[in-house]
Design an enzyme around this catalytic site. Structure first.
Site, PDB file in Angstrom:
ATOM      1  N   ASP A 163       4.503   1.026  12.086  1.00  0.00           N
ATOM      2  CA  ASP A 163       3.256   0.396  11.599  1.00  0.00           C
ATOM      3  C   ASP A 163       3.084  -1.026  12.100  1.00  0.00           C
ATOM      4  O   ASP A 163       2.034  -1.630  11.873  1.00  0.00           O
ATOM      5  CB  ASP A 163       3.204   0.400  10.064  1.00  0.00           C
ATOM      6  CG  ASP A 163       3.055   1.806   9.532  1.00  0.00           C
ATOM      7  OD1 ASP A 163       3.290   2.012   8.323  1.00  0.00           O
ATOM      8  OD2 ASP A 163       2.743   2.715  10.326  1.00  0.00           O
ATOM      9  N   ARG A 194      -4.335  10.939   3.752  1.00  0.00           N
ATOM     10  CA  ARG A 194      -3.176  11.828   3.798  1.00  0.00           C
ATOM     11  C   ARG A 194      -2.240  11.634   2.610  1.00  0.00           C
ATOM     12  O   ARG A 194      -1.744  12.601   2.026  1.00  0.00           O
ATOM     13  CB  ARG A 194      -2.442  11.522   5.093  1.00  0.00           C
ATOM     14  CG  ARG A 194      -1.128  12.195   5.256  1.00  0.00           C
ATOM     15  CD  ARG A 194      -0.497  11.740   6.554  1.00  0.00           C
ATOM     16  NE  ARG A 194       0.822  12.303   6.664  1.00  0.00           N
ATOM     17  CZ  ARG A 194       1.059  13.555   7.017  1.00  0.00           C
ATOM     18  NH1 ARG A 194       0.053  14.352   7.303  1.00  0.00           N
ATOM     19  NH2 ARG A 194       2.289  14.001   7.103  1.00  0.00           N
ATOM     20  N   CYS A 253      -5.375  12.223  12.117  1.00  0.00           N
ATOM     21  CA  CYS A 253      -6.113  10.994  12.398  1.00  0.00           C
ATOM     22  C   CYS A 253      -5.724  10.587  13.832  1.00  0.00           C
ATOM     23  O   CYS A 253      -5.061  11.321  14.541  1.00  0.00           O
ATOM     24  CB  CYS A 253      -5.766   9.902  11.395  1.00  0.00           C
ATOM     25  SG  CYS A 253      -4.051   9.441  11.491  1.00  0.00           S
ATOM     26  N   ARG A 260      -0.467  14.925  12.210  1.00  0.00           N
ATOM     27  CA  ARG A 260      -0.049  14.610  10.835  1.00  0.00           C
ATOM     28  C   ARG A 260       0.159  15.894  10.023  1.00  0.00           C
ATOM     29  O   ARG A 260      -0.468  16.094   8.985  1.00  0.00           O
ATOM     30  CB  ARG A 260      -1.058  13.682  10.154  1.00  0.00           C
ATOM     31  CG  ARG A 260      -1.451  12.437  10.932  1.00  0.00           C
ATOM     32  CD  ARG A 260      -0.330  11.437  11.144  1.00  0.00           C
ATOM     33  NE  ARG A 260       0.213  10.831   9.960  1.00  0.00           N
ATOM     34  CZ  ARG A 260      -0.292   9.745   9.361  1.00  0.00           C
ATOM     35  NH1 ARG A 260      -1.390   9.216   9.823  1.00  0.00           N
ATOM     36  NH2 ARG A 260       0.301   9.238   8.299  1.00  0.00           N
ATOM     37  N   VAL A 275       8.258   7.619  16.414  1.00  0.00           N
ATOM     38  CA  VAL A 275       7.910   8.237  15.126  1.00  0.00           C
ATOM     39  C   VAL A 275       6.680   9.125  15.240  1.00  0.00           C
ATOM     40  O   VAL A 275       6.660  10.240  14.740  1.00  0.00           O
ATOM     41  CB  VAL A 275       7.681   7.139  14.049  1.00  0.00           C
ATOM     42  CG1 VAL A 275       7.207   7.763  12.738  1.00  0.00           C
ATOM     43  CG2 VAL A 275       8.972   6.355  13.826  1.00  0.00           C
ATOM     44  N   ARG A 278      -8.298  -0.575   4.734  1.00  0.00           N
ATOM     45  CA  ARG A 278      -7.373   0.380   4.112  1.00  0.00           C
ATOM     46  C   ARG A 278      -6.044  -0.283   3.817  1.00  0.00           C
ATOM     47  O   ARG A 278      -5.308   0.155   2.957  1.00  0.00           O
ATOM     48  CB  ARG A 278      -7.146   1.582   5.042  1.00  0.00           C
ATOM     49  CG  ARG A 278      -8.412   2.353   5.361  1.00  0.00           C
ATOM     50  CD  ARG A 278      -8.143   3.628   6.113  1.00  0.00           C
ATOM     51  NE  ARG A 278      -7.225   4.497   5.365  1.00  0.00           N
ATOM     52  CZ  ARG A 278      -6.970   5.751   5.740  1.00  0.00           C
ATOM     53  NH1 ARG A 278      -7.539   6.250   6.830  1.00  0.00           N
ATOM     54  NH2 ARG A 278      -6.154   6.492   5.047  1.00  0.00           N
ATOM     55  N   LYS A 320       0.857  -1.207   0.000  1.00  0.00           N
ATOM     56  CA  LYS A 320       0.000   0.000   0.000  1.00  0.00           C
ATOM     57  C   LYS A 320       0.884   1.245   0.000  1.00  0.00           C
ATOM     58  O   LYS A 320       0.690   2.157  -0.810  1.00  0.00           O
ATOM     59  CB  LYS A 320      -0.873  -0.005   1.249  1.00  0.00           C
ATOM     60  CG  LYS A 320      -1.532   1.345   1.556  1.00  0.00           C
ATOM     61  CD  LYS A 320      -2.445   1.296   2.763  1.00  0.00           C
ATOM     62  CE  LYS A 320      -1.748   1.589   4.044  1.00  0.00           C
ATOM     63  NZ  LYS A 320      -1.477   2.997   4.330  1.00  0.00           N
ATOM     64  N   ASN A 321       1.888   1.275   0.881  1.00  0.00           N
ATOM     65  CA  ASN A 321       2.670   2.495   1.065  1.00  0.00           C
ATOM     66  C   ASN A 321       3.705   2.714  -0.025  1.00  0.00           C
ATOM     67  O   ASN A 321       4.395   3.728  -0.030  1.00  0.00           O
ATOM     68  CB  ASN A 321       3.310   2.502   2.456  1.00  0.00           C
ATOM     69  CG  ASN A 321       2.251   2.669   3.532  1.00  0.00           C
ATOM     70  OD1 ASN A 321       1.084   2.961   3.227  1.00  0.00           O
ATOM     71  ND2 ASN A 321       2.632   2.475   4.776  1.00  0.00           N
TER      72      ASN A 321
HETATM   73  C1  EPZ Z   1       4.046   7.136   6.082  1.00  0.00           C
HETATM   74  O1  EPZ Z   1       3.224   8.169   6.601  1.00  0.00           O
HETATM   75  C2  EPZ Z   1       3.171   5.893   6.034  1.00  0.00           C
HETATM   76  N1  EPZ Z   1       2.045   6.125   5.126  1.00  0.00           N
HETATM   77  C3  EPZ Z   1       2.660   5.582   7.435  1.00  0.00           C
HETATM   78  O2  EPZ Z   1       1.908   4.371   7.351  1.00  0.00           O
HETATM   79  C4  EPZ Z   1       3.870   5.344   8.345  1.00  0.00           C
HETATM   80  O3  EPZ Z   1       3.406   5.134   9.666  1.00  0.00           O
HETATM   81  C5  EPZ Z   1       4.782   6.571   8.318  1.00  0.00           C
HETATM   82  O4  EPZ Z   1       5.166   6.870   6.955  1.00  0.00           O
HETATM   83  C6  EPZ Z   1       6.055   6.363   9.117  1.00  0.00           C
HETATM   84  O5  EPZ Z   1       6.751   5.260   8.610  1.00  0.00           O
HETATM   85  C7  EPZ Z   1       2.255   6.039   3.782  1.00  0.00           C
HETATM   86  O6  EPZ Z   1       3.356   5.788   3.318  1.00  0.00           O
HETATM   87  C8  EPZ Z   1       1.060   6.252   2.918  1.00  0.00           C
HETATM   88  P1  EPZ Z   1       5.999  10.586   8.103  1.00  0.00           P
HETATM   89  P2  EPZ Z   1       3.765   9.704   6.588  1.00  0.00           P
HETATM   90  O7  EPZ Z   1       5.910  11.815   7.299  1.00  0.00           O
HETATM   91  O8  EPZ Z   1       4.564   9.930   5.383  1.00  0.00           O
HETATM   92  C9  EPZ Z   1       5.885  14.043  11.380  1.00  0.00           C
HETATM   93  C10 EPZ Z   1       0.045   2.992   7.672  1.00  0.00           C
HETATM   94  O9  EPZ Z   1      -0.460   2.494   8.687  1.00  0.00           O
HETATM   95  N2  EPZ Z   1       5.755  14.986  10.254  1.00  0.00           N
HETATM   96  O10 EPZ Z   1       7.197   9.701   7.980  1.00  0.00           O
HETATM   97  O11 EPZ Z   1       2.598  10.573   6.857  1.00  0.00           O
HETATM   98  C11 EPZ Z   1       4.665  13.144  11.550  1.00  0.00           C
HETATM   99  O12 EPZ Z   1       3.669  13.816  12.306  1.00  0.00           O
HETATM  100  C12 EPZ Z   1       0.512   4.435   7.693  1.00  0.00           C
HETATM  101  O13 EPZ Z   1       0.220   2.377   6.589  1.00  0.00           O
HETATM  102  C13 EPZ Z   1       5.756  16.360  10.512  1.00  0.00           C
HETATM  103  O14 EPZ Z   1       5.830  16.800  11.658  1.00  0.00           O
HETATM  104  O15 EPZ Z   1       4.699   9.694   7.883  1.00  0.00           O
HETATM  105  C14 EPZ Z   1       5.232  11.943  12.253  1.00  0.00           C
HETATM  106  O16 EPZ Z   1       5.315  12.229  13.646  1.00  0.00           O
HETATM  107  C15 EPZ Z   1       0.244   5.101   9.037  1.00  0.00           C
HETATM  108  N3  EPZ Z   1       5.643  17.224   9.466  1.00  0.00           N
HETATM  109  C16 EPZ Z   1       6.647  11.830  11.676  1.00  0.00           C
HETATM  110  O17 EPZ Z   1       6.943  13.110  11.091  1.00  0.00           O
HETATM  111  C17 EPZ Z   1       5.556  16.785   8.163  1.00  0.00           C
HETATM  112  O18 EPZ Z   1       5.475  17.617   7.250  1.00  0.00           O
HETATM  113  C18 EPZ Z   1       6.773  10.768  10.599  1.00  0.00           C
HETATM  114  O19 EPZ Z   1       5.781  11.008   9.640  1.00  0.00           O
HETATM  115  C19 EPZ Z   1       5.544  15.382   7.925  1.00  0.00           C
HETATM  116  C20 EPZ Z   1       5.664  14.503   8.977  1.00  0.00           C
END
Ligand code: EPZ
Length: 437
Positions: A325, A107, A131, A136, A347, A417, A37-38
């Site tokens: 995850d 997202r 969420c 996020r 994370v 999802r 998915k990701n």
């Molecule tokens: C991706 O989300 C994945 N989703 C998530 O999987 C996964 O948990 C996450 O990466 C971490 O590995 C997809 O790939 C579609 P991040 P993403 O940006 O990109 C903060 C699932 O269950 N942050 O790496 O949204 C954020 O709040 C989902 O399949 C900011 O502060 O995650 C978090 O604390 C859930 N500002 C941390 O960084 C930003 O602009 C990591 O988020 C972006 C992120």
């Protein structure tokens, strides 16, 4: 419409389905891991960089993929699914104003904002919703895109962009190795013709690498794959290609953890061990190494003697660390390992909503700051629980399968999802799930 083998009315924010699980059950036979998915979501977003045909293979049929198809179609793409293949064609127009609803509910769809701006000079996309696992924000995305010449204005829940001429050499340094921000910025930089972009502190998750491979096959010039420093030389045009998406390491890890609780020689097929070293080493630390056949790319797992396992202290971390995850699912497993274990979530700020629900089932877990402190119990008992996100739903399903008695999981549609054809796959390994909409 059928999803995951269930007849569901619509894929909206309505996650109101209920899953009734009677435990304990046993899982025997073979379960096949689907496409990631990701990985497929950012790759679908990147298809907007070309008007030529894109054929994606090993594409899972998931709610989030259907939402992304909706978004591509509103941008002017024609998308057809043939089994696990998606054919993405251009309709001749490219529309860079995307309706509010699909972006708000998922997202990952925000990542079309940069590519559409580069191609059209302007884009209007909903600010993605938060969420249950935290606010996020997308500040890393917008700050990075600003360096690429994309000015953003946020109002009424939408982000609108304008494009100014970027410098010839751009440096973006990410405050955190954000998967989405890395993917969004690198995808957008590919079409900045004649511009050299360096991104530091990048995420190096396998899904990021898969996206880079996809873009480079389209003719992009991205260097430094699998490292935290990416260098991109922008090109004028990218071509249409055929591409096969990697297997879903989180789906694989979820079924391996389930097998550790209820497996009877359960075979998890289509597992890429390189993507799951952190899970494999946790099992070694607990004293029960995972049996992986590298030729057949499959794991064979049976229910562990939980009383003999060592309790552990662990933490989630960006790849190659233990994936956030799989944290909820691991919490379920550790709740039954004797002794005190801890999981620290590094994370996300708040990804512990499944813990109250597990405690309702007899687990003994408390949270201090961003650490779950788990006192192992010798059994869980079925109870009415509520799913708050996709991985919490998976953790509660696993708990219901090992618990004694009946568990009713409300708001369970989250699970569609990320787990393709979950009822069919479970039935094949002798696990009964009852779903009511
Ligand atoms: C991706 O989300 C994945 N989703 C998530 O999987 C996964 O948990 C996450 O990466 C971490 O590995 C997809 O790939 C579609 P991040 P993403 O940006 O990109 C903060 C699932 O269950 N942050 O790496 O949204 C954020 O709040 C989902 O399949 C900011 O502060 O995650 C978090 O604390 C859930 N500002 C941390 O960084 C930003 O602009 C990591 O988020 C972006 C992120």
């Amino acid at each position: 419409m059928y999803l995951g083998g269930f007849k569901v009315k619509s894929i909206g924010l309505d996650t109101s389905g209920k899953m009734i699980v009677r435990g304990p059950q046993k899982a025997k036979g073979q379960i096949m891991v689907s496409g990631s998915k990701n990985s497929v979501l950012p790759i679908m977003g990147a298809s907007l960089l070309t008007d030529e045909d894109i054929v994606l293979k090993n594409v899972p049929d998931l709610a989030d993929v259907r939402t992304m198809i909706e978004i591509l179609e509103s941008a002017g793409k024609e998308v057809e699914r043939y089994d696990d293949e998606l054919v993405i064609k251009s309709s001749g127009i490219l529309n860079s104003e995307i309706p509010y609803e699909p972006v708000r509910k998922m997202r990952a769809s925000f990542n079309v904002y940069g590519p559409l701006t580069i191609r059209k000079g302007y884009a209007k996309v909903a600010l993605p919703g938060g969420c249950s696992i935290g606010a996020r924000p997308v500040d890393f995305h917008l700050e990075g895109l600003k360096k690429l010449g994309i000015e953003s204005n946020i109002e009424h829940g939408f982000v609108t962009s304008s494009l100014i001429k970027p410098n010839k050499e751009i440096n973006v340094s990410l405050p955190f190795p954000s998967v989405g921000a890395t993917e969004h910025i690198l995808t957008t930089a590919c079409l900045l013709d004649g511009v050299k972009t360096t991104i530091t502190n990048c995420a190096i998750e396998p899904e990021v690498t898969d996206l880079i491979n996809f873009l480079n096959e389209m003719g992009a010039r991205i260097f430094g794959s699998e490292t935290s420093i990416l260098k991109i030389e922008g090109v004028k045009k990218l071509k249409g290609i055929e591409y096969t998406v990697i297997p879903d390491r989180i789906e694989a890890g979820t079924y391996i953890i389930m097998g550790a609780l209820i497996g009877q020689d359960l075979i998890v097929k289509n597992v890429t061990a390189d993507h799951l070293h952190s899970l494999f080493s946790i099992f070694e630390k607990m004293g029960s190494p995972i049996d992986y056949d590298s030729k057949r790319r499959e794991v064979k797992i049976s229910a562990l003697q939980l009383s003999t396992l060592k309790s552990i202290s662990m933490e989630t971390a960006p790849f190659p660390g233990f994936p956030t995850d799989l944290q909820p699912q691991m919490t379920t497993l550790l709740s039954l390992v004797s002794g005190r274990s801890t999981i620290t979530e590094t994370v996300f700020k708040s990804r512990f909503y499944h813990i109250d629900e597990l405690n309702r089932m007899g687990a003994k877990i408390r949270v201090e700051d961003n650490t779950a402190i788990i006192e192992g119990v010798n059994k869980l008992s079925g109870a009415p629980v509520e799913a708050t996100d996709l991985r919490a739903a998976a953790a509660l399903l696993i708990a219901g399968l090992v618990a004694e008695g009946e568990t009713v999981i409300t708001n369970v549609d989250h699970i569609f999802r990320g787990y393709e054809k979950i009822q069919e796959k479970m039935e094949k390994i002798g696990v009964d799930l009852f779903y009511v909409k």
